[in-house]
Design an enzyme around this catalytic site. Structure first.
Site, PDB file in Angstrom:
ATOM      1  N   ILE A   1     -11.914  -7.689 -14.822  1.00  0.00           N
ATOM      2  CA  ILE A   1     -12.575  -9.017 -14.364  1.00  0.00           C
ATOM      3  C   ILE A   1     -11.801 -10.281 -14.658  1.00  0.00           C
ATOM      4  O   ILE A   1     -11.199 -10.523 -15.673  1.00  0.00           O
ATOM      5  CB  ILE A   1     -13.887  -9.250 -15.344  1.00  0.00           C
TER       6      ILE A   1
ATOM      7  N   ASP B   1     -12.461  -9.137 -19.541  1.00  0.00           N
ATOM      8  CA  ASP B   1     -12.045 -10.214 -18.666  1.00  0.00           C
ATOM      9  C   ASP B   1     -11.002 -10.916 -19.193  1.00  0.00           C
ATOM     10  O   ASP B   1     -10.761 -10.960 -20.456  1.00  0.00           O
ATOM     11  CB  ASP B   1     -13.589 -11.049 -18.752  1.00  0.00           C
ATOM     12  N   SER B   2     -10.219 -11.545 -18.241  1.00  0.00           N
ATOM     13  CA  SER B   2      -9.145 -12.329 -18.372  1.00  0.00           C
ATOM     14  C   SER B   2      -7.918 -11.583 -19.289  1.00  0.00           C
ATOM     15  O   SER B   2      -7.492 -10.700 -18.986  1.00  0.00           O
ATOM     16  CB  SER B   2      -9.872 -13.565 -19.085  1.00  0.00           C
ATOM     17  N   ALA B   3      -7.723 -12.180 -20.504  1.00  0.00           N
ATOM     18  CA  ALA B   3      -7.026 -11.593 -21.511  1.00  0.00           C
ATOM     19  C   ALA B   3      -7.408 -10.108 -21.595  1.00  0.00           C
ATOM     20  O   ALA B   3      -6.417  -9.083 -21.759  1.00  0.00           O
ATOM     21  CB  ALA B   3      -6.670 -12.328 -22.884  1.00  0.00           C
TER      22      ALA B   3
ATOM     23  N   HIS C   1     -12.588 -19.062 -12.820  1.00  0.00           N
ATOM     24  CA  HIS C   1     -12.327 -18.230 -14.173  1.00  0.00           C
ATOM     25  C   HIS C   1     -13.497 -18.538 -15.023  1.00  0.00           C
ATOM     26  O   HIS C   1     -13.945 -19.533 -15.330  1.00  0.00           O
ATOM     27  CB  HIS C   1     -11.154 -18.653 -14.680  1.00  0.00           C
TER      28      HIS C   1
END
Length: 311
Positions: free
Chosen positions: A175, A147-149, A274
């Site tokens: 994600i 997810d994200s980074a 987010h």
């Protein structure tokens, strides 16, 4: 300016307010040590424990600290979010435990090095090293997820070492990933001031990742969307949160894979923000998205993607 009062439902606003109380929007102005401490406390606030029967143990893969949640013959290699600056094995511990419980597959969470102590390419190098070691020591079908980074790392690893089924990689699940989209366009503008993550936050963390020095040329290990070749990539489920500056990155990436002859499905989750993985037990929209994530992982392992993924 985007009217989030219309896009975001009451359950999600409750999640946002709870998060902001634990992780104030000005946290990025504090020292890195303080940011990490606040982030860890916030994640602990949302910790839901392990489902029955799930266990975990810490061990090294490829010289990288990892946490393994043993399951069946398939394996999910998970890269946590946190802007390449915060997070670790504890921040996404219950997320990984629930993926293990829902899919039955072994999950390996990767504790890659963080910036600013370890600027790029340290995290990418660790992600590749751990993935190679998991393939060598565990084997079986492998799904990369994050997810994200962590979504950025999963995509970068797939592009660097996971093409055409290499290492047994059968798919990836990204994600709300940050994949290096153009910051002056699209969702980076329309959702520049979104709850939970702003365009200014993205710029701040990008600067830390590179020690304040921007890459001189497009680099796919930094920005997977900057690659010039999207052929041979594993089947991909790319999930965006609608109310997020990064919302355009997932569908843009999926479109490039499809254009190169690959298989990819992009889903933009309406009204979500987010970091919504932490809301999977309290927000109906987030719970449905987590269902989709787990179904996507299972389908990728079985080779039934995308037919068995709810959209």
């Amino acid at each position: 300016m985007t009217d989030y009062s219309q896009l975001i439902d009451d359950e999600t606003w409750d999640f946002i307010r709870t998060t902001d109380a634990a992780y104030p929007p000005d946290t990025a102005t504090l020292t890195i040590a303080d940011q990490r401490a606040i982030y860890d406390r916030m994640c602990r606030l949302f910790f839901r424990g392990y489902p029955p029967g799930v266990t975990a143990a810490d061990r090294m893969f490829g010289g990288v600290p990892c946490r393994i949640y043993p399951g069946d013959g398939a394996v999910v290699v998970y890269f946590h979010g946190g802007g390449f600056v915060v997070g670790g094995l504890h921040s996404h511990d219950d997320v990984c435990a629930e993926i293990r419980a829902r899919t039955g597959h072994t999950v390996v969470a990767v504790d890659y090095r963080l910036s600013p102590e370890h600027p790029h390419p340290a995290a990418f190098d660790d992600a590749c090293a751990a993935t190679r070691a998991v393939a060598d020591e565990i084997g079986g079908p492998m799904v990369l997820a994050g997810d994200s980074a962590g979504g950025n790392l999963a995509a970068a690893v797939a592009q660097a070492i996971g093409r055409n089924g290499a290492l047994g990689i059968v798919g990836q699940v990204l994600i709300y990933p940050g994949l290096g989209g153009r910051r002056g366009e699209g969702s980076y503008v329309t959702h520049a001031h979104a709850p939970m993550l702003t365009a200014a936050d993205i710029a701040f963390y990008a600067g830390i990742r590179h020690g304040g020095v921007a890459p001189e040329a497009p680099d796919a290990t930094v920005s997977p969307l900057a690659d010039t070749d999207f052929s041979g990539l594993p089947p991909t489920l790319a999930i965006a949160a609608e109310c997020d500056p990064l919302a355009d990155d997932a569908p843009a990436y999926a479109a490039k894979i499809v254009a190169a002859g690959g298989v990819a499905v992009a889903v933009t989750e309406p009204g979500l923000v987010h970091g919504y993985l932490r809301a999977r037990s309290s927000v109906g929209r987030a719970a449905r998205s987590f269902d989709r994530i787990c179904a996507g992982i299972a389908a990728l392992v079985k080779g039934t993607f995308p037919e068995e993924v709810p959209t």
